[in-house]
Design an enzyme around this catalytic site. Sequence first.
Site, PDB file in Angstrom:
ATOM      1  N   TRP A 145       0.820  -1.218   0.000  1.00 37.47           N
ATOM      2  CA  TRP A 145       0.000   0.000   0.000  1.00 37.47           C
ATOM      3  C   TRP A 145       0.855   1.270   0.000  1.00 37.47           C
ATOM      4  CZ3 TRP A 145      -0.261  -4.090   3.296  1.00 37.47           C
ATOM      5  CH2 TRP A 145       0.405  -3.968   4.516  1.00 37.47           C
ATOM      6  N   GLU A 158      -5.638   0.393   5.930  1.00 37.63           N
ATOM      7  CA  GLU A 158      -5.816   0.738   7.337  1.00 37.63           C
ATOM      8  C   GLU A 158      -6.896  -0.108   7.991  1.00 37.63           C
ATOM      9  OE1 GLU A 158      -3.918   2.236   9.204  1.00 37.63           O
ATOM     10  OE2 GLU A 158      -2.616   3.210   7.747  1.00 37.63           O
ATOM     11  N   LEU A 178      -9.109 -13.575   7.705  1.00 39.94           N
ATOM     12  CA  LEU A 178      -8.465 -12.363   8.218  1.00 39.94           C
ATOM     13  C   LEU A 178      -9.030 -11.958   9.578  1.00 39.94           C
ATOM     14  CD1 LEU A 178      -6.253 -10.391   7.366  1.00 39.94           C
ATOM     15  CD2 LEU A 178      -7.980  -9.021   6.213  1.00 39.94           C
ATOM     16  N   TYR A 188      -8.236   6.543  15.389  1.00 38.36           N
ATOM     17  CA  TYR A 188      -6.961   6.180  14.788  1.00 38.36           C
ATOM     18  C   TYR A 188      -7.030   6.224  13.256  1.00 38.36           C
ATOM     19  CZ  TYR A 188      -3.617   3.502  12.336  1.00 38.36           C
ATOM     20  OH  TYR A 188      -2.710   3.153  11.388  1.00 38.36           O
ATOM     21  N   ASP A 211      -2.079   4.487  17.443  1.00 38.77           N
ATOM     22  CA  ASP A 211      -2.380   3.060  17.546  1.00 38.77           C
ATOM     23  C   ASP A 211      -1.517   2.454  18.658  1.00 38.77           C
ATOM     24  OD1 ASP A 211       0.143   3.118  16.470  1.00 38.77           O
ATOM     25  OD2 ASP A 211      -0.191   1.348  15.223  1.00 38.77           O
ATOM     26  N   CYS A 222      10.996  -0.592  18.428  1.00 37.47           N
ATOM     27  CA  CYS A 222      10.497  -0.411  19.801  1.00 37.47           C
ATOM     28  C   CYS A 222       9.457  -1.501  20.079  1.00 37.47           C
ATOM     29  CB  CYS A 222       9.893   0.988  19.947  1.00 37.47           C
ATOM     30  SG  CYS A 222       9.631   1.511  21.650  1.00 37.47           S
ATOM     31  N   CYS A 226      17.056  -1.100  21.214  1.00 37.77           N
ATOM     32  CA  CYS A 226      17.437   0.276  21.498  1.00 37.77           C
ATOM     33  C   CYS A 226      18.736   0.674  20.790  1.00 37.77           C
ATOM     34  CB  CYS A 226      17.563   0.486  22.998  1.00 37.77           C
ATOM     35  SG  CYS A 226      16.027   0.130  23.893  1.00 37.77           S
ATOM     36  N   CYS A 251      15.371   9.052  24.840  1.00 38.11           N
ATOM     37  CA  CYS A 251      14.311   8.197  25.393  1.00 38.11           C
ATOM     38  C   CYS A 251      14.444   8.112  26.911  1.00 38.11           C
ATOM     39  CB  CYS A 251      14.390   6.801  24.779  1.00 38.11           C
ATOM     40  SG  CYS A 251      13.150   5.645  25.419  1.00 38.11           S
TER      41      CYS A 251
END
Length: 353
Positions: A25, A38, A81, A121, A139, A193, A201, A210
């Site tokens: 996409w 989405e 799905l 969202y 999200d 993350c 990290c 952070c």
Amino acid sequence: MENQLANIVRPLLRWYAENARTLPWRDEPTPYRVWVSEIMLQQTRVEAVKPYFERFTAELPDIAALAGAPEEQLLKLWEGLGYYSRVRNLQKAARAVMENFGGVLPKTPEELLRLPGIGEYTAGAIASIAYGQPAPAVDGNVLRVIARVTADRSNISETAVKREFAGRLREIYPKEQAGAFTQSLMELGATVCLPNAEPKCGECPLSPLCAAHAQGTERELPVKSAKKERKIEERTVFLILHDGKAALQKRPKKGLLAGLWEFPNVLGKLSPQESEKWLKTLGVSAEKFEPFAPSKHIFSHIEWHMTNYLVTAAAVSKTAPFLWAGHRELAETYAIPAAFGQCLASFQHMQTP
DNA sequence: AATGCGGGGCA
DNA sequence: TGCCCAGCATT
């Protein structure tokens, strides 16, 4: 006080420019394709979505095609799905867009929010990614990234906290690169993350600023409330054969797996005797009747423990509430949920007469 | 605010 | 095995 998050924008955008994955996409991010992606990505991993997205957009290339598609085709395209109300709402929204917006997906989060299947969202994601508007899209990834960068111990399950995070982000959105910024936050959450696993990290462009990393508390964040326990449901499922075809029935329009097709089944763990009796009431007299491998399927909130029987029907009443499907229809036409994979596989492995 | 709604991958 | 996933609608 100045918004601490302002410092993440530049490094994140730079990192994203070099590390963005190639995704179907992203090749041609038209509003329609961004929208479909989405919706598919709601509570669903990128790897799972890829093949569905390709097939869906090939068969239904625009909003008009989606609006006009038969329900059976839609469900078949979504088969496996999960969260099937997503595709029903997608079509409802497509019809609304044809009716009210001349077939053009609206641009503002406020208008997008009124379409079925689009929440806070997704409205932000479409507005920013497809239309370049500085609208935050918060999200699970973004909640995790922000909670860690700011070492925020708020409970991210709470609506108020999500709104708070969205508000802080709105202040720092780069107006010229809104879409890239939205995606950079999610991309970082999805690839660096990480939840559960050890976050990487060492590869993170935000680690110098952070707060959780400085404290060594990455693994404790984000904080979220505990999940509810699943309940276990015993069911008895019948693969009923007649003239080389298998009996199917349509599930109710509402609730779990709404509108999908299933092998006849009933609540409870029935003995062979009880099963034959139950089948009789439906107008099926069994010629051969044998149990086969029990199976289990885990939904988010229920766990089905299934006792499976293979039934060869000698005679079937015309009033039996079934549709009889051959191998080809099962493969090409009717959407069967994954929960019935055991029955489906058994049938598909049989010789066609 | 809490609950229902799929399915799969991974530590 | 449990957790989480580019959440939303309904109650």
